[in-house]
Write a protein that holds these residues in place. Structure first.
Motif, PDB file in Angstrom:
ATOM      1  N   LEU A 351      50.652  56.008  22.168  1.00 14.74           N
ATOM      2  CA  LEU A 351      50.704  55.985  23.732  1.00 14.74           C
ATOM      3  C   LEU A 351      49.310  55.212  23.634  1.00 14.74           C
ATOM      4  N   ASP A 352      49.242  53.929  24.830  1.00 13.43           N
ATOM      5  CA  ASP A 352      48.096  53.289  25.500  1.00 13.43           C
ATOM      6  C   ASP A 352      47.991  53.320  26.738  1.00 13.43           C
ATOM      7  N   TYR A 353      47.707  53.562  28.155  1.00 13.57           N
ATOM      8  CA  TYR A 353      47.404  54.051  29.222  1.00 13.57           C
ATOM      9  C   TYR A 353      46.157  53.483  29.723  1.00 13.57           C
ATOM     10  N   ASP A 354      46.164  52.389  30.926  1.00 12.75           N
ATOM     11  CA  ASP A 354      45.224  51.753  31.142  1.00 12.75           C
ATOM     12  C   ASP A 354      45.736  51.834  32.362  1.00 12.75           C
ATOM     13  N   TYR A 355      44.462  52.266  32.964  1.00 12.72           N
ATOM     14  CA  TYR A 355      44.556  51.587  34.704  1.00 12.72           C
ATOM     15  C   TYR A 355      42.747  51.469  35.104  1.00 12.72           C
ATOM     16  N   SER A 356      43.425  50.245  36.155  1.00  8.72           N
ATOM     17  CA  SER A 356      42.120  49.857  36.968  1.00  8.72           C
ATOM     18  C   SER A 356      42.644  49.551  38.510  1.00  8.72           C
ATOM     19  N   ARG A 357      41.370  49.530  39.244  1.00  5.67           N
ATOM     20  CA  ARG A 357      41.735  49.694  40.575  1.00  5.67           C
ATOM     21  C   ARG A 357      40.204  48.721  41.075  1.00  5.67           C
ATOM     22  N   ASP A 358      40.449  47.932  42.297  1.00  5.71           N
ATOM     23  CA  ASP A 358      39.745  47.198  43.314  1.00  5.71           C
ATOM     24  C   ASP A 358      39.963  47.072  44.258  1.00  5.71           C
ATOM     25  N   ASP A 359      38.755  47.643  44.946  1.00  5.59           N
ATOM     26  CA  ASP A 359      38.453  47.326  46.229  1.00  5.59           C
ATOM     27  C   ASP A 359      37.585  46.286  46.447  1.00  5.59           C
ATOM     28  N   ARG A 360      38.671  45.190  46.792  1.00  2.00           N
ATOM     29  CA  ARG A 360      38.650  43.614  47.015  1.00  2.00           C
ATOM     30  C   ARG A 360      38.233  43.275  47.855  1.00  2.00           C
ATOM     31  N   HIS A 361      37.013  42.594  48.657  1.00  2.00           N
ATOM     32  CA  HIS A 361      36.948  41.855  50.192  1.00  2.00           C
ATOM     33  C   HIS A 361      36.107  40.191  49.540  1.00  2.00           C
ATOM     34  N   GLY A 362      37.186  39.528  51.200  1.00  2.00           N
ATOM     35  CA  GLY A 362      36.143  38.063  50.926  1.00  2.00           C
ATOM     36  C   GLY A 362      35.441  37.950  52.048  1.00  2.00           C
ATOM     37  N   TYR A 363      34.280  37.208  52.064  1.00  2.00           N
ATOM     38  CA  TYR A 363      33.608  36.710  52.940  1.00  2.00           C
ATOM     39  C   TYR A 363      33.139  35.170  53.103  1.00  2.00           C
ATOM     40  N   GLU A 364      33.399  34.939  54.650  1.00  2.00           N
ATOM     41  CA  GLU A 364      32.792  33.396  53.681  1.00  2.00           C
ATOM     42  C   GLU A 364      31.298  33.318  53.897  1.00  2.00           C
ATOM     43  N   ASN A 365      31.417  31.788  53.308  1.00  2.00           N
ATOM     44  CA  ASN A 365      29.549  31.990  52.290  1.00  2.00           C
ATOM     45  C   ASN A 365      29.104  31.204  53.033  1.00  2.00           C
ATOM     46  N   PHE A 366      28.987  31.195  54.853  1.00  2.00           N
ATOM     47  CA  PHE A 366      28.611  30.687  55.234  1.00  2.00           C
ATOM     48  C   PHE A 366      28.131  31.595  57.036  1.00  2.00           C
ATOM     49  N   VAL A 367      26.707  31.380  57.680  1.00  2.00           N
ATOM     50  CA  VAL A 367      26.544  32.323  58.922  1.00  2.00           C
ATOM     51  C   VAL A 367      26.286  30.743  59.842  1.00  2.00           C
ATOM     52  N   GLY A 368      26.924  30.529  60.748  1.00  2.00           N
ATOM     53  CA  GLY A 368      26.223  29.255  61.631  1.00  2.00           C
ATOM     54  C   GLY A 368      25.853  28.091  60.664  1.00  2.00           C
ATOM     55  N   ASP A 369      25.272  27.353  60.620  1.00  2.00           N
ATOM     56  CA  ASP A 369      25.148  26.018  59.387  1.00  2.00           C
ATOM     57  C   ASP A 369      23.790  26.683  58.405  1.00  2.00           C
ATOM     58  N   THR A 370      24.147  27.988  57.549  1.00  2.00           N
ATOM     59  CA  THR A 370      23.435  28.004  57.060  1.00  2.00           C
ATOM     60  C   THR A 370      24.389  28.698  56.264  1.00  2.00           C
ATOM     61  N   LEU A 371      24.493  28.343  54.741  1.00  2.00           N
ATOM     62  CA  LEU A 371      25.593  27.783  53.789  1.00  2.00           C
ATOM     63  C   LEU A 371      24.642  28.946  52.185  1.00  2.00           C
ATOM     64  N   GLY A 372      25.663  29.636  51.657  1.00  2.00           N
ATOM     65  CA  GLY A 372      25.405  30.054  50.824  1.00  2.00           C
ATOM     66  C   GLY A 372      24.792  31.541  51.375  1.00  2.00           C
ATOM     67  N   VAL A 373      24.896  31.989  52.258  1.00  2.00           N
ATOM     68  CA  VAL A 373      25.430  33.402  52.815  1.00  2.00           C
ATOM     69  C   VAL A 373      25.701  34.301  52.923  1.00  2.00           C
ATOM     70  N   LYS A 374      25.948  35.703  52.689  1.00  2.00           N
ATOM     71  CA  LYS A 374      27.008  35.971  53.386  1.00  2.00           C
ATOM     72  C   LYS A 374      27.276  36.198  54.822  1.00  2.00           C
ATOM     73  N   GLY A 375      28.468  35.770  55.044  1.00  2.00           N
ATOM     74  CA  GLY A 375      29.937  36.129  56.723  1.00  2.00           C
ATOM     75  C   GLY A 375      30.603  36.981  57.090  1.00  2.00           C
ATOM     76  N   ASP A 376      31.685  37.145  57.497  1.00  2.00           N
ATOM     77  CA  ASP A 376      32.643  36.542  58.489  1.00  2.00           C
ATOM     78  C   ASP A 376      33.459  37.376  56.731  1.00  2.00           C
ATOM     79  N   LEU A 377      33.986  39.284  57.312  1.00  2.00           N
ATOM     80  CA  LEU A 377      35.029  39.063  56.551  1.00  2.00           C
ATOM     81  C   LEU A 377      36.735  38.581  56.647  1.00  2.00           C
ATOM     82  N   ARG A 378      36.546  37.783  55.720  1.00  2.00           N
ATOM     83  CA  ARG A 378      38.534  37.292  54.883  1.00  2.00           C
ATOM     84  C   ARG A 378      39.187  37.913  54.613  1.00  2.00           C
ATOM     85  N   ARG A 379      39.185  38.918  53.704  1.00  2.00           N
ATOM     86  CA  ARG A 379      39.694  39.281  53.090  1.00  2.00           C
ATOM     87  C   ARG A 379      39.537  41.208  52.529  1.00  2.00           C
ATOM     88  N   ASP A 380      40.177  41.940  53.094  1.00  2.00           N
ATOM     89  CA  ASP A 380      40.189  43.377  52.528  1.00  2.00           C
ATOM     90  C   ASP A 380      41.492  43.958  51.826  1.00  2.00           C
TER      91      ASP A 380
END
Length: 701
Positions: A351-380
């Motif tokens: 018998l094989d048992y496997d389990y995984s749990r992800d606490d997953r978040h998504g954020y915008e990749n911009f703040v204002g006009d600055t790109l490539g930084v963590k912005g507002d929350l879009r997924r939780d």
């Protein structure tokens, strides 16, 4: 006397028996659920020992070790943010990142998640004892998403304690250092290894720093018990991602990064820690084996999804992926042999048992006009995947005839708890961010049958049949529902495989394996649409894969050894379907699968202190998308050369390595990103590259 036992892991493996210097070593299974001669088993399995896999090689990527295995396609992306791309008889060729559809194990512990997505970067090649690769129908005995099985085994600490230090320098700002200690006796053994790797990368914006730690303690309390405890760690911070290129960009500057990769500073950070416990006890009647593991994985990835795409949709999950994963599992099995006088019946239940749990978040990749930084929350959200699989196998050895049968029940459940909901009423799910919570369960019985017969003492023929199942991954489910929601309606792909082959020893110095295979798959997962930086998937295709594999290992003399691996595979769609609004016709080739692959190696060791080897590989063109109309990645042939020197002075052993990859400086595409929505399919491989290394080992009395 130390307890001699079969390996705790499940995959059948091959070891070498003692032979004369001119005679090729006999193959004996030791890693299966029972012990048997490798010549009698009705499936394709190859073993790569540590010497062949690591000596004279950088020791960084699994791709260095797997070239000699037919049926496998291992593409080094030269992109440490996305890991290797590995396929087995076509399974896993579509994976955009990591390894998909192939069961990956290290010392019996899965490196693949219950959803079938895995990573090879966590294993440390410095501690390798051997690699075993299983292909064909019997791969399904390892559960869902097992189009093939790659199992890695670390060595146990043995002998007088020793410490070692190695360092290397290579092209493109690449360097690596390693410190290690190991040793053992008939009561316990230990091994500790720590390595630091960094590179500027062949392409722009492809730098990486990887720190790995591996530790293992093996205990032998008595003649019937063995216990192994292991710990592995990977720290990979701000690894740059150059992304793929369009063909015109390849022709302009093959070392360039994609423009948006620079604009958004695409990168990935991984922190992975894992514990494993293997226990085995021998009883008078049978053997009990148990594997227990647990770990955590933290990933933060900055993508290049345009700002406008995220701003124009409340449903978009953003351009920054951030998740924390906790995972654990347990595998138990009882092996019971029955001596029936003129035959031997071995039953294995587990018998094989496997389990995984992800606490997953998504954020915008911009703040204002600055790109490539963590912005507002879009997924939780919280994602859970649970796999529970009982199985039963039987092996009946009747003199020259060997019969095999297996049955596994695969149960995989996905649960999604969405905590980021902008519209409670959800009157228009096409535009509003609604509750995507839900659950889906996949279950399937996968039977296998096989038989082999010894026509001659050194010639066996075999045949096998089996069914397999491949569930969608979390990533594929995430955007595949109506209106870019979670795709709970996706079905698993199911396959039926046939294989016939022979295994023979020629002139007592050459091992030859030949296999013919046929695979039909229904409900193959294909791209339904690509928009907003996301691919959605559908069950729309039937596929057929037919091929030939040949593996040859020969000891030409006491000092000269040769290996050859050839694969021919015809992989096509056998039913029309629609993708991205285009008709994909029956007969089109599956992308990412070369029709022909050839690998050869010639190694020479005239004296104890010097060895040298040359290896060559050929790969035919690769289609990059389902319509087969985009520019295919051209075929190529590469040659690599290496030499290794060793000197012993008392308790000290010194070694030096010189290596040149891509000896004739060919331009080639090292890997492709299948079906990329922006046409950035191509990841160019490096030009001629040098590597030098040196090390010293001290062994205590």
């Amino acid at each position: 006397m130390r307890f001699k036992l079969t390996c705790i892991a499940l995959l059948p493996g091959l070891t070498l028996a003692e032979q004369t210097p001119y005679q090729i070593d006999e193959l004996v299974i030791t890693g299966s659920r029972y012990e048997a001669s490798g010549w009698q088993l009705p499936f394709s399995v190859n073993r790569i020992d540590a010497e062949q896999a690591t000596l004279g090689k950088p020791g960084v990527n699994l791709s260095e070790a797997l070239g000699s295995v037919p049926g496998l396609v291992v593409q080094n992306r030269q992109n440490y943010a996305q890991d290797l791309q590995v396929s087995s008889r076509g399974f896993g060729a579509r994976s955009a990142f990591g390894i998909r559809g192939i069961k990956l194990l290290a010392d019996g512990v899965p490196l693949s998640n219950p959803d079938g997505q895995g990573q090879a970067a966590t294993f440390d090649l410095d501690t390798l004892e051997r690699i075993e690769v299983l292909r064909g129908p019997f791969a399904s005995v390892y559960g869902s998403n097992s189009g093939g099985v790659i199992q890695l085994f670390s060595r146990d600490g043995e002998g007088a304690p020793k410490v070692s230090v190695d360092t290397s320098q290579a092209a493109y700002g690449t360097s690596r250092t390693r410190v290690a200690a190991e040793g053992g006796n008939d009561k316990a053994g230990f091994i500790i290894n720590r390595s630091h790797f960094e590179t500027d990368g062949y392409r722009d914006h492809s730098g990486a720093i990887l720190d790995k730690t591996f530790a293992k303690l093996t205990l032998y309390p008595d003649d019937v018990n063995k216990l192994s405890l292991s710990f592995s760690e990977l720290d990979q911070n701000d690894t740059q991602d150059p992304q793929g290129l369009q063909w015109r960009e390849v022709k302009t500057d093959r070392r360039a990064a994609a423009p948006n990769a620079l604009l958004f500073n695409t990168r990935k950070t991984v922190d992975h820690r894992q514990f494993g416990l293997n226990y085995e006890r021998s009883f008078a009647a049978g053997t009990w084996q148990s594997t227990l593991y647990s770990g955590t994985r933290r990933v933060i990835q900055y993508q290049s999804i345009p700002k406008a795409v995220q701003e124009n949709s409340d449903k978009h999950s953003g351009g920054v992926i951030d998740f924390e994963r906790r995972f654990h599992g347990l595998g138990n099995r009882w092996i019971q042999p029955f001596d029936l006088g003129s035959s031997l019946l071995t039953i294995t239940a587990g018998l094989d048992y496997d389990y995984s749990r992800d606490d997953r978040h998504g954020y915008e990749n911009f703040v204002g006009d600055t790109l490539g930084v963590k912005g507002d929350l879009r997924r939780d959200e919280r994602n859970e995947v649970t796999s529970l699989s009982p199985y039963l196998q039987a092996a009946w050895q009747l003199g020259k005839l060997d019969l095999q049968a297996g049955l596994r029940y695969n149960h995989v459940q996905f649960d999604v708890d969405d905590n980021f909901i902008l519209s409670i009423a959800c009157q228009n799910p096409q535009t509003e961010n609604c509750d995507d919570s839900g659950s889906v369960t996949y279950h399937k019985l996968t039977p296998t049958l096989g038989a082999s017969y010894a026509l001659l003492p050194d010639l066996n023929i075999y045949a096998s049949w089996g069914k397999g199942v491949e569930t969608p991954t979390l990533n594929e489910l995430s955007y595949s529902g109506q209106y870019n929601s979670f795709g709970f309606d996706l079905k698993p792909a199911t396959s039926e495989q046939f294989e016939i082959g022979l295994k023979t020893r020629v002139a007592e110095a050459t091992n030859l394996q030949v296999a013919l295979f046929h695979i039909d798959t229904d409900d193959e997962l294909v791209v339904a649409s690509a928009q907003g930086g996301r691919n959605s998937f559908q069950n729309a295709a039937q596929t057929r894969r037919r091929g030939l594999e040949l593996s040859l290992e020969s000891r030409l003399s006491e000092t000269l050894r040769a290996n050859l691996a050839y694969t021919h595979i015809d992989a096509t769609y056998s039913k029309d379907f629609t993708s991205n609004g285009r008709l994909i016709e029956s007969g089109n080739h599956l992308p990412g699968i070369p029709t022909r692959s050839l690998y050869g190696e010639l190694a020479w060791q005239p004296v104890d202190w010097f060895s040298t080897a040359v290896e060559g590989m050929y790969r035919s063109k690769l289609y990059v998308e389902d319509s087969n109309t985009a520019k295919a990645a051209p075929s190529y042939a590469l040659f690599n050369w290496q030499a290794r020197f060793e000197q012993k002075v008392g308790a000290l052993t010194f070694n030096q390595v010189l290596r040149i990859d891509n000896l004739f400086d060919r331009e080639y595409i090292g890997s492709v990103i299948v079906g990329d929505g922006n046409g950035r399919y191509y990841e160019p491989g490096p030009e001629r590259a040098w590597y030098v290394g040196a090390g010293v080992q001290y062994q205590f009395d």
